[in-house]
Design an enzyme around this catalytic site. Structure first.
Site, short mmCIF file in Angstrom:
data_model
loop_
_atom_site.label_atom_id
_atom_site.label_comp_id
_atom_site.label_asym_id
_atom_site.label_seq_id
_atom_site.Cartn_x
_atom_site.Cartn_y
_atom_site.Cartn_z
N LYS A 132 74.15 70.72 -11.80
CA LYS A 132 73.54 72.00 -12.22
C LYS A 132 73.39 72.95 -11.04
O LYS A 132 73.70 74.13 -11.14
CB LYS A 132 72.16 71.76 -12.85
CG LYS A 132 72.17 70.91 -14.10
CD LYS A 132 70.80 70.89 -14.77
CE LYS A 132 69.72 70.25 -13.94
NZ LYS A 132 69.87 68.80 -13.71
N ARG A 192 62.40 71.50 -19.06
CA ARG A 192 62.63 70.07 -18.95
C ARG A 192 61.87 69.28 -20.00
O ARG A 192 61.97 68.05 -20.02
CB ARG A 192 62.18 69.61 -17.59
CG ARG A 192 63.35 69.00 -16.79
CD ARG A 192 62.89 68.83 -15.44
NE ARG A 192 63.43 68.01 -14.49
CZ ARG A 192 63.94 68.47 -13.34
NH1 ARG A 192 64.12 69.74 -13.15
NH2 ARG A 192 64.28 67.62 -12.41
N ARG A 252 73.97 61.92 -2.43
CA ARG A 252 73.70 63.35 -2.24
C ARG A 252 73.08 63.65 -0.88
O ARG A 252 72.14 63.00 -0.44
CB ARG A 252 72.76 63.85 -3.35
CG ARG A 252 72.47 65.32 -3.23
CD ARG A 252 72.12 65.93 -4.54
NE ARG A 252 70.79 65.61 -4.99
CZ ARG A 252 70.26 66.11 -6.11
NH1 ARG A 252 70.97 66.91 -6.89
NH2 ARG A 252 69.05 65.78 -6.46
N ARG A 279 67.17 64.08 0.22
CA ARG A 279 65.89 64.45 -0.39
C ARG A 279 65.06 63.19 -0.59
O ARG A 279 65.59 62.15 -0.95
CB ARG A 279 66.16 65.09 -1.76
CG ARG A 279 66.10 66.60 -1.69
CD ARG A 279 66.58 67.21 -2.96
NE ARG A 279 65.89 66.67 -4.15
CZ ARG A 279 66.10 67.14 -5.36
NH1 ARG A 279 66.97 68.12 -5.57
NH2 ARG A 279 65.47 66.63 -6.40
N ARG A 291 63.52 59.21 -12.24
CA ARG A 291 63.91 60.57 -12.65
C ARG A 291 64.85 60.52 -13.85
O ARG A 291 64.78 61.36 -14.74
CB ARG A 291 64.57 61.30 -11.47
CG ARG A 291 63.55 61.69 -10.40
CD ARG A 291 64.20 62.09 -9.10
NE ARG A 291 65.05 63.25 -9.22
CZ ARG A 291 66.10 63.49 -8.43
NH1 ARG A 291 66.43 62.64 -7.48
NH2 ARG A 291 66.81 64.56 -8.60
P1 AMP Z 1 64.88 68.89 -9.27
O1 AMP Z 1 65.12 69.48 -7.91
O2 AMP Z 1 65.22 69.85 -10.37
O3 AMP Z 1 65.51 67.54 -9.46
O4 AMP Z 1 63.29 68.67 -9.39
C1 AMP Z 1 62.59 67.82 -8.49
C2 AMP Z 1 61.26 67.40 -9.09
O5 AMP Z 1 60.45 68.57 -9.33
C3 AMP Z 1 61.35 66.72 -10.45
O6 AMP Z 1 61.62 65.32 -10.33
C4 AMP Z 1 59.94 67.00 -11.00
O7 AMP Z 1 58.97 66.16 -10.39
C5 AMP Z 1 59.68 68.41 -10.53
N1 AMP Z 1 60.19 69.42 -11.51
C6 AMP Z 1 61.18 70.34 -11.34
N2 AMP Z 1 61.34 71.09 -12.43
C7 AMP Z 1 60.43 70.64 -13.34
C8 AMP Z 1 60.11 71.00 -14.68
N3 AMP Z 1 60.78 71.97 -15.31
N4 AMP Z 1 59.11 70.32 -15.30
C9 AMP Z 1 58.42 69.35 -14.67
N5 AMP Z 1 58.68 68.94 -13.42
C10 AMP Z 1 59.68 69.58 -12.74
#
Ligand code: AMP
Length: 232
Positions: free
Chosen positions: A20, A95, A141, A174, A185
């Protein structure tokens, strides 16, 4: 870059590791609109130690989802900024089904209500990739902390191991890309985010893209599909 047209809102769905972020960057370059990653916004809150950051930090480190109610002000504030006027790409939001409902209502009644742009529901694209493939992608990654470019140690390595091709920064992993957190996740995705795709599918608004193809082919399809739908 085409800055003559408005795309309106674009939502990218798909499991962590589906690509994404990479595709969002390419759409952003193509149309000159911002990529809005709630993960990046939250990481910035954690880094600067805001009250939201303090509440989100441990939840994120465990790979769980931050509660819906904590996110809405952050997202609303970002979408009201001037650079979102012609459109924006949401990466990592919505999400949960509740977030999807909130987003539709926010766009329809608050963001666009009094504007000449009129009602503008998002174009929603789901990047489909299987479980084992995303596991492989996430464990490999590596991210550039300076420019945000994403590499994969196995699939898309930098020219020099561990170093960004563009600016020479040392690449980082990360802290939620560890295997136990990755599994959490992916579990959160299956349980809480699948229903988001179903929500948009029921409304006949979900576009599927095969994310297992090589990254340039995925971009070709994503950009081709968007081009057919950008009407505003
Ligand atoms: P990402 O970088 O999109 O993988 O997000 C990293 C972390 O941020 C996720 O594992 C969640 O803990 C939190 N997070 C990001 N976006 C959301 C969302 N829309 N709703 C809830 N938690 C989020």
């Amino acid at each position: 870059m085409d800055t003559s047209r408005s795309t309106g809102p674009i939502v990218l769905l798909g499991p962590p590791g589906a690509g994404k972020g990479t595709q969002a960057k390419r759409i952003a370059e193509q149309y000159g609109i911002p990529q809005i990653s709630t993960g990046d916004l939250l990481r910035e809150h954690v880094r600067t130690g805001t009250s939201l950051g303090l509440q989100a930090k441990d939840i994120m480190a465990r790979g769980e989802l931050v509660p819906d109610g904590l996110l809405y002000d952050m997202v609303a504030g970002r979408l009201r900024e001037a650079d979102c006027g012609r459109g924006f790409i949401l990466d990592g939001f919505p999400r949960t089904a509740a977030q999807a409902g909130w987003l539709d209502a926010f766009l329809e009644h608050q963001l666009f209500d009094n504007s000449k742009r009129g009602k503008c529901l998002p174009i929603v694209m789901q990047i489909d990739v299987g479980y084992n493939e995303v596991l492989r992608r996430l464990t490999g990654r590596r991210t550039c902390p300076t420019c945000g470019r994403i590499y994969n140690a196995y699939l898309q390595p930098p020219r020099v191991e561990g170093v960004c091709d563009l600016d020479g920064s040392k690449l980082v992993i990360r802290n939620d890309d560890r295997e136990d957190v990755i599994r959490e996740r992916l579990r959160a995705y299956e349980e809480q985010t699948r229903p988001v795709a179903e929500y948009f599918e029921r409304k006949g608004r979900l576009i599927h893209v095969d994310g297992s193809l090589p990254v340039d082919q995925v971009s070709e399809r994503v950009l081709g599909d968007l081009e057919r739908r950008v009407i505003c």
